[in-house]
Design a protein around this motif. Structure first.
Motif, PDB file in Angstrom:
ATOM      1  N   ARG A 123       0.704  -1.348   0.049  1.00  0.00           N
ATOM      2  CA  ARG A 123       0.109   0.089   0.132  1.00  0.00           C
ATOM      3  C   ARG A 123       0.718   1.371   0.074  1.00  0.00           C
ATOM      4  N   ALA A 124       2.210   1.153   0.570  1.00  0.00           N
ATOM      5  CA  ALA A 124       2.996   2.439   0.325  1.00  0.00           C
ATOM      6  C   ALA A 124       3.413   2.742  -0.864  1.00  0.00           C
ATOM      7  N   ARG A 125       3.426   1.707  -1.718  1.00  0.00           N
ATOM      8  CA  ARG A 125       3.941   1.791  -3.150  1.00  0.00           C
ATOM      9  C   ARG A 125       3.226   1.878  -4.410  1.00  0.00           C
ATOM     10  N   GLY A 126       1.789   1.835  -3.956  1.00  0.00           N
ATOM     11  CA  GLY A 126       0.811   1.843  -5.147  1.00  0.00           C
ATOM     12  C   GLY A 126      -0.032   0.699  -5.132  1.00  0.00           C
ATOM     13  N   GLY A 127       0.025   0.123  -3.989  1.00  0.00           N
ATOM     14  CA  GLY A 127      -1.040  -1.229  -4.189  1.00  0.00           C
ATOM     15  C   GLY A 127      -0.696  -2.080  -5.287  1.00  0.00           C
ATOM     16  N   ALA A 128      -1.815  -2.438  -5.920  1.00  0.00           N
ATOM     17  CA  ALA A 128      -1.681  -3.730  -6.930  1.00  0.00           C
ATOM     18  C   ALA A 128      -0.590  -3.290  -8.109  1.00  0.00           C
ATOM     19  N   LEU A 129      -0.480  -1.878  -8.300  1.00  0.00           N
ATOM     20  CA  LEU A 129       0.354  -1.196  -9.284  1.00  0.00           C
ATOM     21  C   LEU A 129       1.771  -1.140  -9.079  1.00  0.00           C
ATOM     22  N   ALA A 130       2.029  -1.413  -7.726  1.00  0.00           N
ATOM     23  CA  ALA A 130       3.620  -1.483  -7.373  1.00  0.00           C
ATOM     24  C   ALA A 130       4.366  -2.229  -8.431  1.00  0.00           C
ATOM     25  N   PRO A 131       4.106  -3.533  -9.001  1.00  0.00           N
ATOM     26  CA  PRO A 131       4.982  -4.113  -9.741  1.00  0.00           C
ATOM     27  C   PRO A 131       5.071  -3.570 -11.127  1.00  0.00           C
ATOM     28  N   VAL A 132       4.319  -2.734 -11.610  1.00  0.00           N
ATOM     29  CA  VAL A 132       4.409  -2.149 -12.761  1.00  0.00           C
ATOM     30  C   VAL A 132       5.074  -0.626 -12.675  1.00  0.00           C
ATOM     31  N   ILE A 133       5.400  -0.186 -11.534  1.00  0.00           N
ATOM     32  CA  ILE A 133       5.942   1.127 -11.370  1.00  0.00           C
ATOM     33  C   ILE A 133       7.448   0.978 -11.183  1.00  0.00           C
ATOM     34  N   GLY A 134       7.993   1.844 -12.307  1.00  0.00           N
ATOM     35  CA  GLY A 134       9.471   1.674 -12.635  1.00  0.00           C
ATOM     36  C   GLY A 134      10.345   2.410 -11.470  1.00  0.00           C
ATOM     37  N   GLU A 135      11.734   2.281 -11.552  1.00  0.00           N
ATOM     38  CA  GLU A 135      12.767   2.955 -10.775  1.00  0.00           C
ATOM     39  C   GLU A 135      12.503   4.152 -10.784  1.00  0.00           C
ATOM     40  N   LEU A 181      23.641   3.819 -16.845  1.00  0.00           N
ATOM     41  CA  LEU A 181      24.931   3.927 -16.187  1.00  0.00           C
ATOM     42  C   LEU A 181      26.049   4.076 -17.226  1.00  0.00           C
ATOM     43  N   GLY A 182      25.778   4.066 -18.416  1.00  0.00           N
ATOM     44  CA  GLY A 182      26.723   4.236 -19.405  1.00  0.00           C
ATOM     45  C   GLY A 182      26.564   5.646 -20.011  1.00  0.00           C
ATOM     46  N   GLN A 183      25.655   6.532 -19.464  1.00  0.00           N
ATOM     47  CA  GLN A 183      25.653   8.141 -19.726  1.00  0.00           C
ATOM     48  C   GLN A 183      24.994   8.184 -21.248  1.00  0.00           C
ATOM     49  N   ARG A 184      24.222   7.032 -21.624  1.00  0.00           N
ATOM     50  CA  ARG A 184      23.623   7.255 -22.950  1.00  0.00           C
ATOM     51  C   ARG A 184      22.372   7.474 -22.998  1.00  0.00           C
ATOM     52  N   LEU A 185      21.761   7.446 -21.670  1.00  0.00           N
ATOM     53  CA  LEU A 185      20.284   7.916 -21.590  1.00  0.00           C
ATOM     54  C   LEU A 185      20.232   8.584 -20.297  1.00  0.00           C
ATOM     55  N   GLN A 186      19.358   9.730 -20.408  1.00  0.00           N
ATOM     56  CA  GLN A 186      19.091  10.398 -19.039  1.00  0.00           C
ATOM     57  C   GLN A 186      17.807  10.179 -18.469  1.00  0.00           C
ATOM     58  N   LYS A 187      17.866  10.010 -17.224  1.00  0.00           N
ATOM     59  CA  LYS A 187      16.491   9.587 -16.590  1.00  0.00           C
ATOM     60  C   LYS A 187      16.598  10.353 -15.118  1.00  0.00           C
ATOM     61  N   LEU A 188      15.268  10.925 -15.091  1.00  0.00           N
ATOM     62  CA  LEU A 188      15.032  11.633 -13.836  1.00  0.00           C
ATOM     63  C   LEU A 188      13.631  11.151 -13.066  1.00  0.00           C
ATOM     64  N   ARG A 189      13.649  11.167 -11.969  1.00  0.00           N
ATOM     65  CA  ARG A 189      12.831  10.419 -11.177  1.00  0.00           C
ATOM     66  C   ARG A 189      11.396  11.434 -11.237  1.00  0.00           C
ATOM     67  N   ALA A 190      10.427  10.846 -11.339  1.00  0.00           N
ATOM     68  CA  ALA A 190       8.915  11.654 -11.448  1.00  0.00           C
ATOM     69  C   ALA A 190       8.474  11.684  -9.874  1.00  0.00           C
ATOM     70  N   ASP A 191       7.532  12.682  -9.748  1.00  0.00           N
ATOM     71  CA  ASP A 191       7.036  12.878  -8.622  1.00  0.00           C
ATOM     72  C   ASP A 191       5.931  11.646  -8.283  1.00  0.00           C
ATOM     73  N   ARG A 192       5.328  11.239  -9.205  1.00  0.00           N
ATOM     74  CA  ARG A 192       4.158  10.155  -9.103  1.00  0.00           C
ATOM     75  C   ARG A 192       4.017   9.538 -10.453  1.00  0.00           C
ATOM     76  N   PRO A 193       3.666   8.434 -10.420  1.00  0.00           N
ATOM     77  CA  PRO A 193       3.082   7.752 -11.818  1.00  0.00           C
ATOM     78  C   PRO A 193       1.826   8.281 -12.100  1.00  0.00           C
ATOM     79  N   ARG A 194       1.617   8.270 -13.391  1.00  0.00           N
ATOM     80  CA  ARG A 194       0.402   8.736 -14.088  1.00  0.00           C
ATOM     81  C   ARG A 194       0.209   7.668 -15.053  1.00  0.00           C
ATOM     82  N   ALA A 195      -1.244   7.537 -15.568  1.00  0.00           N
ATOM     83  CA  ALA A 195      -1.440   6.574 -16.577  1.00  0.00           C
ATOM     84  C   ALA A 195      -1.043   6.936 -17.861  1.00  0.00           C
TER      85      ALA A 195
END
Length: 426
Positions: free
Chosen positions: A148-160, A236-250
């Motif tokens: 429940r702290a990670r989105g309930g049933a959607l937790a497995p489909v929420i990425g890093e 990790l190879g600096q070929r893709l830039q990723k930033l964390r989102a505030d929350r998941p959206r559909a």
């Protein structure tokens, strides 16, 4: 926009008070975020109009620019902090919503079976389907509670990166469907009374009948695992830039990190969803066996999965500096780069997808020799003129020694560009 945000924040604040500390209630975090956004927008627009500058810095363009940038950075940090708090409260609240959706689907299935049974009669297959739905819904509800702290049933489909993962969502949908189909067969097998009927149900699990579904399931699950590996290795190879989102959206299922729709994701979700709908109809028509997905449709799903994987390999790229020139204002004389001058860095990929907020723009740093220069925020009505994805303007600090020095940009995602040499004169 700022007035609307302030009005919404005031309405919520009036309902819960200025110090809302309800346990899982999101109104306190939501009101705080809206107030911070409204204050930031008002401050940015005032600075863009030349208002609010103290007299001590108003006489100097560089000093006023630096002061405005610092003020906006501090305000943007507060907005980001409140946004993260609201995102965490939203995730905690999501588990109950997912549970309600799951049980609403069970009720819809029950109503559909009841209406279609009129005239045809109630069968063991309908009972098995309803029991399978109850077992599946109970398992998903239990999983929602434990996560429940990670989105309930959607937790497995929420990425890093705290976004909904398209590959995991498609794979998760197929896993749930195949599990439900097997449970329907198990229920019918438990209710069957004759040996011939039980043998027919066991034969419904033969690979020859469910080869298409099994192949699609194997491919989409492999894609989900492989995409995670590909994205991690490219970051990790600096070929893709990723930033964390505030929350998941559909919308994350159909868009990139910047919120723009992507062809690879859209076609993967659409084709996977259509194939899943076809398999569900086949299961409803022939509940005594695994859905026999035609090989033509299975191959279409495989092509869609390959396209999605190719898109993951092709997206992103390392930021690059193409040129560095002396910034020249109207009426200014042509001259070499000196300490104290502004330089214009031209290139590509300076602003990672999803980094358009002021708090993340303020993290950008330019190395000029051994000196780290924070990129100043230059506001205009509705946004910023500096920094942008293709152009950055920073001053050459007086600590830089004359001579040949190297310039390098560090983006908000922590990725470094190539080094570009310039000549600084006295």
């Amino acid at each position: 926009m700022a007035v609307q945000e302030a009005g919404q924040g005031g309405a919520v604040l009036g309902a819960h008070g200025s110090g809302c500390t309800c346990g899982d209630c999101p109104h306190g975090a939501r009101a705080g975020h809206r107030r911070a956004v409204a204050e930031f927008l008002l401050k940015r627009d005032e600075f863009a109009a030349g208002q609010g500058l103290p007299a001590a810095v108003a006489h100097s363009a560089s000093a006023s620019r630096q002061w405005v940038s610092e003020e906006l950075t501090q305000s943007a940090e507060l907005v980001a902090q409140r946004g993260r708090a609201e995102g965490e409260a939203w995730l905690v609240r999501l588990w109950s919503r997912t549970a309600c959706v799951v049980w609403a689907l069970v009720v819809a299935l029950l109503l559909g079976q009841a209406f279609t049974a009129i005239g045809a009669g109630w069968t063991a297959a309908r009972t098995a389907g309803l029991l399978a739905a109850l077992v599946t819904a109970g398992a998903l509800t239990a999983a929602s509670w434990f996560h429940r702290a990670r989105g309930g049933a959607l937790a497995p489909v929420i990425g890093e990166d705290n976004r909904l993962s398209t590959s995991r969502a498609v794979a998760g949908a197929w896993v749930l469907f195949v599990a439900y189909a097997v449970l329907v067969l198990v229920g019918q097998l438990a209710l069957a009374s004759g040996h011939a009927e039980r043998d027919a149900l066991i034969a419904g699990l033969d690979l020859g009948r469910g080869a298409g579904v099994a192949t699609v399931l194997a491919v989409v699950c492999a894609i989900a695992v492989l995409v995670r590996r590909v994205v991690g290795a490219r970051v990790l190879g600096q070929r893709l830039q990723k930033l964390r989102a505030d929350r998941p959206r559909a919308a994350d299922l159909l868009t990139d990190d910047a919120g723009r729709g992507t062809f690879a994701d859209i076609q993967y979700v659409v084709i996977g969803g259509v194939a899943l709908l076809f398999a569900a109809v086949r299961l409803g028509r022939r509940p005594e066996q695994l859905p026999d997905l035609p090989w033509g449709l299975a191959v279409v799903v495989l092509i869609s999965a390959a396209t999605y994987l190719a898109g993951k390999y092709a997206e992103g790229g390392r930021p690059v500096i193409l040129s560095v020139v002396r910034a020249r204002e109207a009426g200014d004389l042509d001259a070499p780069i000196r300490t104290g001058d502004d330089i214009e860095i031209r290139g590509a990929g300076f602003v990672p997808p999803g980094a358009q907020e002021a708090e993340r723009l303020s993290r950008m740093v330019v190395r000029v020799g051994a000196v780290h220069v924070h990129v100043p925020l230059v506001p205009v009505s509705g946004g910023f003129t500096n920094p942008t994805d293709a152009v950055l303007t920073v001053p050459v600090p007086v600590e830089v020694e004359p001579g040949r020095v190297e310039v390098q940009v560090v983006t908000a995602a922590g990725v470094e560009t190539n080094r570009y040499a310039i000549d600084v004169t006295d």
